[in-house]
Design a protein around this motif. Structure first.
Motif, mmCIF file in Angstrom:
data_model
loop_
_atom_site.group_PDB
_atom_site.id
_atom_site.type_symbol
_atom_site.label_atom_id
_atom_site.label_comp_id
_atom_site.label_asym_id
_atom_site.label_seq_id
_atom_site.Cartn_x
_atom_site.Cartn_y
_atom_site.Cartn_z
ATOM 1 N N ASP A 166 34.935 -20.251 49.255
ATOM 2 C CA ASP A 166 34.496 -20.976 48.067
ATOM 3 C C ASP A 166 33.321 -20.260 47.406
ATOM 4 O OD1 ASP A 166 34.125 -22.986 46.155
ATOM 5 O OD2 ASP A 166 33.025 -24.295 47.527
ATOM 6 N N ASP B 18 32.482 -16.990 47.680
ATOM 7 C CA ASP B 18 32.894 -15.700 47.134
ATOM 8 C C ASP B 18 33.690 -15.870 45.841
ATOM 9 O OD1 ASP B 18 31.669 -14.347 49.199
ATOM 10 O OD2 ASP B 18 33.499 -14.178 50.409
ATOM 11 N N GLU B 19 34.564 -16.868 45.805
ATOM 12 C CA GLU B 19 35.369 -17.087 44.600
ATOM 13 C C GLU B 19 34.496 -17.557 43.440
ATOM 14 O OE1 GLU B 19 38.375 -19.830 45.824
ATOM 15 O OE2 GLU B 19 39.689 -18.254 46.652
ATOM 16 N N THR B 20 33.482 -18.358 43.735
ATOM 17 C CA THR B 20 32.587 -18.824 42.676
ATOM 18 C C THR B 20 31.774 -17.674 42.096
ATOM 19 O OG1 THR B 20 32.411 -21.009 43.716
ATOM 20 C CG2 THR B 20 30.696 -20.405 42.130
ATOM 21 N N ALA C 79 32.560 -14.509 42.180
ATOM 22 C CA ALA C 79 33.480 -13.636 41.454
ATOM 23 C C ALA C 79 33.783 -14.194 40.070
ATOM 24 C CB ALA C 79 34.773 -13.460 42.251
ATOM 25 N N ALA C 80 33.943 -15.510 39.959
ATOM 26 C CA ALA C 80 34.214 -16.120 38.658
ATOM 27 C C ALA C 80 33.034 -15.962 37.711
ATOM 28 C CB ALA C 80 34.538 -17.605 38.842
ATOM 29 N N LEU C 81 31.812 -16.070 38.236
ATOM 30 C CA LEU C 81 30.626 -15.906 37.393
ATOM 31 C C LEU C 81 30.494 -14.465 36.897
ATOM 32 C CD1 LEU C 81 28.111 -18.053 39.470
ATOM 33 C CD2 LEU C 81 29.012 -18.608 37.207
ATOM 34 N N THR D 33 33.131 -12.290 36.624
ATOM 35 C CA THR D 33 34.272 -12.047 35.735
ATOM 36 C C THR D 33 34.045 -12.643 34.355
ATOM 37 O OG1 THR D 33 35.785 -12.018 37.631
ATOM 38 C CG2 THR D 33 36.759 -12.386 35.459
ATOM 39 N N SER D 34 33.391 -13.796 34.326
ATOM 40 C CA SER D 34 33.112 -14.461 33.045
ATOM 41 C C SER D 34 31.970 -13.799 32.277
ATOM 42 C CB SER D 34 32.777 -15.929 33.292
ATOM 43 O OG SER D 34 31.526 -16.045 33.957
ATOM 44 N N GLN D 35 31.314 -12.813 32.903
ATOM 45 C CA GLN D 35 30.195 -12.065 32.323
ATOM 46 C C GLN D 35 28.930 -12.917 32.161
ATOM 47 O OE1 GLN D 35 31.607 -10.130 28.744
ATOM 48 N NE2 GLN D 35 32.819 -8.664 29.915
ATOM 49 N N GLU E 186 27.166 -9.225 41.531
ATOM 50 C CA GLU E 186 26.849 -10.188 42.588
ATOM 51 C C GLU E 186 25.353 -10.293 42.841
ATOM 52 O OE1 GLU E 186 27.654 -10.734 47.413
ATOM 53 O OE2 GLU E 186 28.628 -9.127 46.287
#
Length: 380
Positions: free
Chosen positions: A209, A211-213, A215-217, A219-221, A226
């Motif tokens: 959870d 790592d995915e969060t 990564a989403a932040l 990816t969304s720029q 990280e």
């Protein structure tokens, strides 16, 4: 809510061995001895350090800042030796460069020169975040505690949420801005809220959870990478540690040692609770954020939010509860006597924000505050 005890694999068993390791990063400000404004002399100061100390220095976004990083330590006395050695070496190099070194959480007067260093990362941050990246310098203290298990470290961060506002209040050390009292004990905390990656750590159900969060932040720029996850507690992007970064830098070296001891004890207590299956309290993120605002505003000179009860209580009552919560871990690490005596002293004299205000009120002279800051920064 986690109710199932974690299994102790080989890595987890290693975490359970005492003492847990410690490392500390301290950020310092370089100011003009006469005006108190920030001076962009970090490069000159770092070049003036002896090679052994220079290797523990880090560049920052602001040229008026110097960061120093301790080696990995296991006991408080060794940690204190490194902290004091670094402070005195940088203080001497600052004086040679025509500046004064102060351990304070935020720029107290002004920072007229805000050009960033030439590193590509800093240029990218400036281009992406605009005026936010040009804010005056702020200086924090980051505590690393060794937790090599990547799953356990996320649960530890969940369990720290209840107590980090109290740690924030203990270390509040930035009441001044633009030469005046802001009415906040930690103006650094308020100033940093303009960055999207700063604030209380969200609750995560698992490492996946987390790592995915992140990564989403990225990816969304919203964040460039990280490492721009600046939550108050996080799995370090560089070391196998929990990194707690809620604190203003402390002016007195023994207050830095105090917060390091308390944070290590909090982490050790969280590890024990995780293995025992003690449920993780779930508190809404907005309530946790409000508790941190309260801590940044009041420091130790009023009330704090008890996140267990959802009510305001006298600050020193919550400090007492924090001490009781981690007392066993402090004893196991051999830190109990130091922490008890240092907390008693802190209650008598106040934290950095309190004594800065006291000096300003007594003298009416901001220069007297800055002079005292400089003297206390390198005092042992």
């Amino acid at each position: 809510m986690v109710t199932t005890p974690l299994a102790r694999d080989d890595t987890a068993a290693h975490v359970g061995r005492l003492p847990l390791t410690l490392g500390v990063e301290e950020e310092f400000l370089l100011i003009d001895p006469d005006s108190g404004t920030n001076v962009p002399l970090a490069d000159e100061v770092v070049r003036g350090l002896q090679a052994a100390v220079q290797g523990h220095s880090r560049r920052e976004l602001r040229r008026s800042m110097v960061e120093m990083v301790t080696p990995v330590c296991t006991d408080l006395s060794t940690l204190r030796v490194h902290l004091l050695r670094h402070r005195r070496a940088v203080g001497d190099a600052a004086s040679a460069a025509g500046a004064r070194l102060v351990a304070i959480g935020a720029t107290p007067v002004a920072e007229p020169h805000r050009a960033v260093p030439p590193q590509q990362r800093y240029r990218a941050m400036t281009e992406h975040y605009g005026p936010v990246a040009a804010d005056p310098a702020v200086c924090g203290c980051h505590i690393h505690v060794g937790v090599p298990d990547p799953h356990l470290v996320v649960e530890v961060c969940n369990r720290l949420r209840l107590w980090l506002p109290v740690v924030q209040a203990l270390t509040a050390n930035s009441p001044l801005y633009a030469g005046r009292d802001t009415g906040h004990a930690s103006w650094r905390s308020v100033q940093l809220q303009r960055w999207p990656g700063v604030g209380p750590t969200p609750h995560f159900d698992s490492r996946r959870d987390y790592d995915e969060t992140v990564a989403a932040l990225v990816t969304s720029q919203v964040m460039l990478d990280e490492a721009m996850v600046y939550w108050y507690a996080r799995p370090s992007a560089t070391y196998p540690t929990v990194e707690v970064r809620v604190s203003d830098v402390c002016t007195d070296v023994d207050d830095t040692v105090l917060v390091a001891a308390l944070v290590r004890a909090l982490v050790a207590t969280a590890v024990d609770e995780a293995y025992a299956g003690v449920p993780v309290p779930r508190v809404r993120d907005c309530v946790v954020a409000a508790a941190h605002w309260h801590a940044a505003h009041s420091g130790l000179d009023g009330t704090l939010t008890d996140l267990r009860l959802g009510t305001a209580r006298p600050a020193w009552e919550l400090v007492g509860d924090l001490f009781s919560t981690v007392e066993s871990a402090l004893r196991e690490h051999g830190d109990l006597g130091f922490v008890r005596s240092r907390l008693a002293r802190l209650r008598r004299v106040g934290n950095g924000a309190t004594w800065q205000r006291r000096t300003l009120h007594r003298t009416g002279d901001l220069r007297a505050v800055l002079q005292e800051l400089a003297e206390r920064t390198v005092a042992g």
